[in-house]
Design a protein around this motif. Structure first.
Motif, mmCIF file in Angstrom:
data_model
loop_
_atom_site.group_PDB
_atom_site.id
_atom_site.type_symbol
_atom_site.label_atom_id
_atom_site.label_comp_id
_atom_site.label_asym_id
_atom_site.label_seq_id
_atom_site.Cartn_x
_atom_site.Cartn_y
_atom_site.Cartn_z
ATOM 1 N N ASP A 167 -45.860 -52.532 -35.111
ATOM 2 C CA ASP A 167 -46.155 -51.165 -34.661
ATOM 3 C C ASP A 167 -47.215 -50.522 -35.548
ATOM 4 O OD1 ASP A 167 -44.505 -51.001 -32.468
ATOM 5 O OD2 ASP A 167 -42.803 -50.170 -33.560
ATOM 6 N N LEU A 168 -47.147 -50.797 -36.840
ATOM 7 C CA LEU A 168 -48.064 -50.173 -37.792
ATOM 8 C C LEU A 168 -49.469 -50.764 -37.731
ATOM 9 C CD1 LEU A 168 -45.708 -49.999 -40.898
ATOM 10 C CD2 LEU A 168 -46.398 -48.094 -39.453
ATOM 11 N N LEU A 169 -49.589 -52.023 -37.317
ATOM 12 C CA LEU A 169 -50.878 -52.703 -37.399
ATOM 13 C C LEU A 169 -51.477 -53.075 -36.049
ATOM 14 C CD1 LEU A 169 -50.081 -55.031 -40.434
ATOM 15 C CD2 LEU A 169 -51.295 -52.843 -40.454
ATOM 16 N N GLU A 170 -50.670 -53.141 -35.005
ATOM 17 C CA GLU A 170 -51.193 -53.481 -33.680
ATOM 18 C C GLU A 170 -51.138 -52.321 -32.696
ATOM 19 O OE1 GLU A 170 -50.715 -58.293 -33.217
ATOM 20 O OE2 GLU A 170 -49.410 -57.000 -32.034
ATOM 21 N N ARG A 171 -50.449 -51.266 -33.078
ATOM 22 C CA ARG A 171 -50.360 -50.097 -32.196
ATOM 23 C C ARG A 171 -50.686 -48.812 -32.942
ATOM 24 N NH1 ARG A 171 -47.054 -53.927 -30.400
ATOM 25 N NH2 ARG A 171 -45.343 -53.539 -31.854
ATOM 26 N N THR A 172 -51.325 -48.969 -34.091
ATOM 27 C CA THR A 172 -51.794 -47.831 -34.889
ATOM 28 C C THR A 172 -53.180 -48.161 -35.400
ATOM 29 O OG1 THR A 172 -49.519 -47.341 -35.604
ATOM 30 C CG2 THR A 172 -51.310 -46.354 -36.874
ATOM 31 N N TYR A 173 -54.090 -47.192 -35.266
ATOM 32 C CA TYR A 173 -55.472 -47.407 -35.710
ATOM 33 C C TYR A 173 -55.734 -46.593 -36.967
ATOM 34 C CZ TYR A 173 -60.544 -47.703 -35.803
ATOM 35 O OH TYR A 173 -61.833 -47.926 -36.183
ATOM 36 N N TYR A 174 -56.356 -47.256 -37.966
ATOM 37 C CA TYR A 174 -56.686 -46.610 -39.236
ATOM 38 C C TYR A 174 -58.192 -46.370 -39.289
ATOM 39 C CZ TYR A 174 -51.970 -48.046 -40.227
ATOM 40 O OH TYR A 174 -50.602 -48.206 -40.152
ATOM 41 N N PRO A 175 -58.624 -45.113 -39.182
ATOM 42 C CA PRO A 175 -60.068 -44.812 -39.194
ATOM 43 C C PRO A 175 -60.744 -45.358 -40.438
ATOM 44 C CG PRO A 175 -58.816 -42.898 -38.481
ATOM 45 C CD PRO A 175 -57.812 -43.895 -38.968
ATOM 46 N N ASP A 176 -61.960 -45.792 -40.261
ATOM 47 C CA ASP A 176 -62.756 -46.353 -41.344
ATOM 48 C C ASP A 176 -63.330 -45.210 -42.177
ATOM 49 O OD1 ASP A 176 -64.233 -47.931 -42.987
ATOM 50 O OD2 ASP A 176 -65.567 -48.739 -41.446
ATOM 51 N N ASP A 177 -62.912 -45.147 -43.415
ATOM 52 C CA ASP A 177 -63.366 -44.089 -44.321
ATOM 53 C C ASP A 177 -64.574 -44.616 -45.113
ATOM 54 O OD1 ASP A 177 -63.547 -41.901 -45.969
ATOM 55 O OD2 ASP A 177 -61.758 -42.362 -47.144
ATOM 56 N N PRO A 178 -65.701 -43.895 -45.101
ATOM 57 C CA PRO A 178 -65.904 -42.523 -44.607
ATOM 58 C C PRO A 178 -66.538 -42.455 -43.225
ATOM 59 C CG PRO A 178 -67.730 -43.124 -45.992
ATOM 60 C CD PRO A 178 -66.842 -44.348 -45.939
ATOM 61 N N TYR A 179 -66.832 -43.595 -42.616
ATOM 62 C CA TYR A 179 -67.692 -43.608 -41.436
ATOM 63 C C TYR A 179 -67.074 -42.928 -40.209
ATOM 64 C CZ TYR A 179 -69.817 -47.057 -44.468
ATOM 65 O OH TYR A 179 -70.365 -47.685 -45.554
ATOM 66 N N GLU A 186 -58.947 -43.967 -25.682
ATOM 67 C CA GLU A 186 -60.285 -43.391 -25.856
ATOM 68 C C GLU A 186 -61.132 -44.224 -26.807
ATOM 69 O OE1 GLU A 186 -60.133 -39.368 -27.077
ATOM 70 O OE2 GLU A 186 -59.160 -38.640 -25.242
ATOM 71 N N LEU A 187 -60.495 -44.903 -27.764
ATOM 72 C CA LEU A 187 -61.232 -45.696 -28.738
ATOM 73 C C LEU A 187 -61.745 -47.009 -28.154
ATOM 74 C CD1 LEU A 187 -59.022 -45.211 -31.930
ATOM 75 C CD2 LEU A 187 -61.262 -44.212 -31.479
ATOM 76 N N ALA A 215 -61.677 -57.337 -32.331
ATOM 77 C CA ALA A 215 -62.367 -57.214 -33.612
ATOM 78 C C ALA A 215 -62.049 -55.872 -34.269
ATOM 79 C CB ALA A 215 -63.867 -57.366 -33.418
ATOM 80 N N ARG A 216 -62.004 -54.822 -33.470
ATOM 81 C CA ARG A 216 -61.718 -53.501 -34.041
ATOM 82 C C ARG A 216 -60.271 -53.435 -34.545
ATOM 83 N NH1 ARG A 216 -63.520 -47.653 -31.381
ATOM 84 N NH2 ARG A 216 -63.637 -46.573 -33.405
ATOM 85 N N TRP A 217 -59.356 -54.078 -33.806
ATOM 86 C CA TRP A 217 -57.977 -54.130 -34.270
ATOM 87 C C TRP A 217 -57.881 -54.889 -35.596
ATOM 88 C CZ3 TRP A 217 -54.468 -50.905 -33.403
ATOM 89 C CH2 TRP A 217 -54.191 -50.383 -32.140
#
Length: 218
Positions: free
Chosen positions: A71-83, A101-102, A107-109
């Motif tokens: 759930d934390l890694l396949e169904r939650t997205y962590y924005p790339d800091d700082p971009y 929307e994302l 690859a993004r996952w």
């Protein structure tokens, strides 16, 4: 090479035996990927005078286990800091509408999972449970050094902090610290177990897996 990790208090892990008793000014001697000895720092430093010494503040414990990491890694997205933070904010995104929307790709996952595993390591996590179905995510978790365990029942919503909602820190420990055991442990900048529960896993200053220092607070 032998490395002696010491802290103001060593908590080997839960259990009724004498080996589970807290050790003030305790230490763990690591040789390769295993614990070669543990006990009072003064005793080990005398027995192994040539070991490299790492002195940490606070409490040294077994590493932590996170349940429901899929759930934390396949169904939650962590924005790339700082971009991405200016556009998406710094908080993880888990709502279905936000993820849609994302336009998430594998690859993004995978990139998000790498950032997520760093957050877990920074909280003293050494093992996770979950069924990872996105190949890039499973690769990211495997390469991080975290042990992957089969899915297991858990209560409530999975959290990056495995201490959240616990009555005792030992409920979140993965294994115990003993001679011959795998060298995987964490150090937290707290005085004791009670303060660790109160302040949580973000107090982590170091995480060691297979004898390697994979997180160190800068």
């Amino acid at each position: 090479m032998r490395t002696l990790h010491s802290a103001e208090l060593l908590l080997p892990g839960p259990g009724p035996g004498p080996g589970s008793a807290p050790v003030p000014d305790g230490a763990v001697l690591v040789e390769g990927d295993r614990i070669a000895a543990l006990g009072p720092f003064a005793d080990l430093a005398e027995r192994y005078p040539h070991a490299r010494a790492r002195r940490w503040p606070g409490l040294l414990t077994p590493g932590l286990l996170v349940r429901g990491a899929d759930d934390l890694l396949e169904r939650t997205y962590y924005p790339d800091d700082p971009y991405e933070v200016a556009e998406l904010g710094a908080d993880p995104l888990s709502r279905a509408a936000a993820l849609e929307e994302l336009k998430m790709t594998e690859a993004r996952w995978g990139n998000s999972a790498r950032r997520g595993t760093q957050k877990l390591l920074a909280r003293g996590v050494v093992a996770v449970t979950g069924r990872f179905t996105v190949p890039a995510v499973r690769t990211a978790v495997s390469r991080s050094g975290l042990t992957i365990l089969p899915p297991a029942a858990h209560e409530g919503t999975p959290s990056l902090d495995p201490l959240a909602g616990r009555d005792a820190a030992g409920q979140a420990f993965y294994g115990v610290l003993e001679t011959g055991a795998p060298a995987r442990f964490a150090v937290f900048a707290v005085a004791d177990e009670a303060e660790l529960l109160e302040r949580g896993a973000t107090t982590c200053v170091a995480t060691v897996i297979s004898g390697r220092l994979l997180h160190r607070r800068r």
